[in-house]
Design an enzyme around this catalytic site. Structure first.
Site: not given
Lengths: 482, 136
Positions: A99, A380-381, A405
């Site tokens: 991932c 980021g979110s 990460h």
């Protein structure tokens, strides 16, 4: 549990003995606030647990985005000496093998060229990027072709026309992880993976249109062709079902070997096997193959982005300057060489939710990045800034050339959903100027910005420690959720 | 009969299931997994046999749930019912009823895999209790 001892501005140590069987200390890189969250979260205990792995050297490490995982903490890094009985642990890679994140830059200027057409862009991306549970990909495969993907990674996709030859130079390991052995991937893992090449998946995977809104290191930004006000596209995805099943299959075999090997680890998910054992060789071959699937998957997704932009803006993706900045994984184990106790050693570096970050001059870097270090892409979110970092020379000694990460979760999915409904969050984000591709709104708030720590705090801590340095900040303007 | 509860986890999610028998416990755990994914939809459906073996009860539960997850992912199907015939001597045998999903969207969270983290299957008083976490 004994409180971790602060031994530097952003460095905390967990002494040997904190958990029975620790072979090395634990070391967490975190600000006071990030450390407090890690302690509340049980993640610190997991750092100590990892320190019991046979053959581990120097310390069990955790990056500033550390949070509670399974076996390893997320943000965990462990290096084992493979020539002295060191082990490999599939849990130190995780189920989503390979991932990672890739960043495409463009010549497009947000305010004048993209902002007026943002809704069209996000809708086009939403239509062309397969996503969600199951999610049939853009490039479904026959079994014979699947083996080729597993051996060749992103190179396979480029050869099939999904991308440019130059993309490969901007991928970790030039887009093809060495040592891949498709024969060690089970038929059922292949069955799960074959239809899914070129799909985003679900959960925290996403594709985001972003704008460069701050540049801190202009030399590095120039090398990466980044400029203020520019549009970029970030892709976060992994190896889909093939990786999940591969980890499940091999972990099952390794779990059953633990008693025979005489291991009694504090968490069953840490099950491991000496790197030189035949079972480890099978896992490594399969892991590398699944990692190649992840690289190919992001390559095919990037092709969907280029195609979408070209059709919308009426210019070829080459003319739009949609070049790859870099593609790097954050769930992988790799053999790398480091000096330990004054001697060069061949180490198996597990990075579970941590990103490899080679410093300037490293032999694997393409020439244009040799002076500045490896680009590191930190999502980021949803709704908060992402970052581009560069690897440092110090990280080689501090963290086996590893850095963070992402933002790191701070709230469970259930709690996140209780704070706000998916529809309400969508409305809030759109009021802030962040558009979302049509989705299943009910699940949206599980990945809400408030469920995550601040990526800004995390990357500043990484820079404070010397794990990496901040190059640029990117703010999101459109999100395609997995 | 039995029941299951969702266990909070920062990044992932788990369940605690309990039942009077091991067979009912495995059924509850299957329901728990399907509820998290959003695919527990009782109905008729195609019957798929499951037969797994492991050295211990925890490993057996992980293998059983991994098998159901594999079936869901490859068939893109809901779980319409579950019946576990026997859990004994390191073997679990039973059947899952499945109905193809009409579209790829579900009401729940995608589960990538079943983990061994904090795994337990134990007898507490006169009940069987299991704890298992999923990677999401």
């Amino acid at each position: 549990m004994v409180a971790p001892r602060k031994i530097g501005d952003f460095v905390w140590e967990l002494p040997v003995g904190l958990v029975p069987g620790m072979r090395v200390p634990g070391r967490v890189f975190a600000s006071d606030a990030l450390m407090q969250k890690a302690i509340e979260d049980k993640a610190v205990q997991q750092v100590a647990n990892v320190a019991t792995l046979p053959g581990i050297v120097t310390a069990s490490l955790a990056m500033p985005d550390i949070h509670w995982g399974y076996g390893f903490p997320i943000g965990g890094v462990a290096a084992t000496d493979v020539d002295r009985g060191g082990v490999i642990s599939p849990g130190g890679v995780g189920f989503d093998i390979g991932c990672g994140v890739r960043l495409l830059r463009s010549d497009l200027v947000y305010d004048t060229e993209v902002k007026p057409r943002l809704r069209e862009l996000v809708d086009t991306l939403g239509e062309r990027v397969p996503r969600g549970v199951g999610g049939r990909g853009r490039m479904p495969l026959r079994a014979s072709s699947l083996d080729q993907v597993l051996r060749e990674g992103a190179r396979f996709a480029v050869a099939r026309g999904a991308g440019w030859e130059e993309d490969l130079e901007s991928c970790e390991s030039r887009g093809t992880l060495p040592g891949a052995e498709p024969d060690f991937i089970s038929p059922r893992a292949k069955e799960r993976g074959a239809p899914q090449l070129g799909s985003l998946g679900a959960g925290n995977h996403f594709l985001e249109v972003q704008v460069v809104d701050a540049i801190r290191d202009s030399d590095a930004a120039a090398a990466m062709e980044l400029f203020q006000g520019q549009v970029c596209v970030m892709i976060h995805s992994g190896s889909r079902g093939i990786g999940h099943q591969t980890c499940t299959d091999h972990l099952r075999v390794i779990d059953r070997l633990q008693a025979k090997l005489g291991y009694a680890l504090p968490d069953r998910q840490l099950a491991c096997v000496p790197f030189e054992h035949a079972v480890a060789r099978s896992y490594v071959g399969a892991m590398s193959a699944a990692g190649n699937f992840a690289l190919a998957n992001r390559q095919v997704l990037a092709d969907a982005v280029r195609e979408s932009c070209a059709s919308l803006f009426g210019r070829s993706s080459q003319a739009l300057g949609l070049r790859l900045v870099y593609d790097v994984a954050h769930n992988l184990a790799k053999i790398e060489e480091y000096v330990v106790d004054g001697r060069p050693r061949r180490l198996c570096v597990h990075r579970k939710g941590a990103t490899r970050a080679f410093g300037p001059g490293h032999a694997e870097l393409p020439p244009r990045y040799a002076p500045i270090g490896q680009p590191v892409i930190i999502p980021g979110s949803m709704g908060t800034a992402s970052f581009v970092l560069a690897g440092t020379a110090q990280a080689r000694d501090l963290s086996f050339s590893s850095t963070c990460h992402g933002a790191g979760r701070a709230m469970s999915r259930t709690k996140a959903k209780q704070v706000m409904s998916g529809q309400a969050l969508r409305q809030k984000l759109e009021e802030e100027g962040i558009l979302l591709a049509r989705s299943h709104w009910a699940l949206l708030s599980e990945e809400a910005p408030y469920a995550y720590k601040s990526a800004a705090d995390v990357v500043e801590t990484c820079e404070g420690v010397g794990l990496s340095r901040v190059v640029a900040r990117l703010r999101p303007v459109a999100v395609v959720k997995g | 009969m039995g029941s299951f509860d969702i266990l909070e986890h920062t990044a992932d999610i788990g369940i605690r299931a309990e039942a009077a028998t091991l067979e009912a416990l495995f059924e509850q755990a299957t329901r728990g997994l399907a509820s998290i994914i959003g695919i527990w939809r009782p109905a008729a459906g195609e019957v798929v046999r499951i037969d797994v073996t492991a050295d211990d009860l925890g490993g057996l539960l992980v293998d059983w749930l991994s098998e159901t997850l594999y079936l869901h992912d490859t068939r893109l199907a809901t779980f319409a019912g579950v019946a576990v015939d026997a859990v004994r001597d390191g073997r679990a045998v039973g059947e899952l009823r499945m109905v193809p999903l009409e579209c790829s969207e579900t009401e729940g969270i995608q589960v990538k895999a079943i983990t061994y983290h904090n795994l337990s299957v134990e007898r507490v008083d006169d009940r069987w209790v299991a704890t298992v976490y999923f990677d999401v």
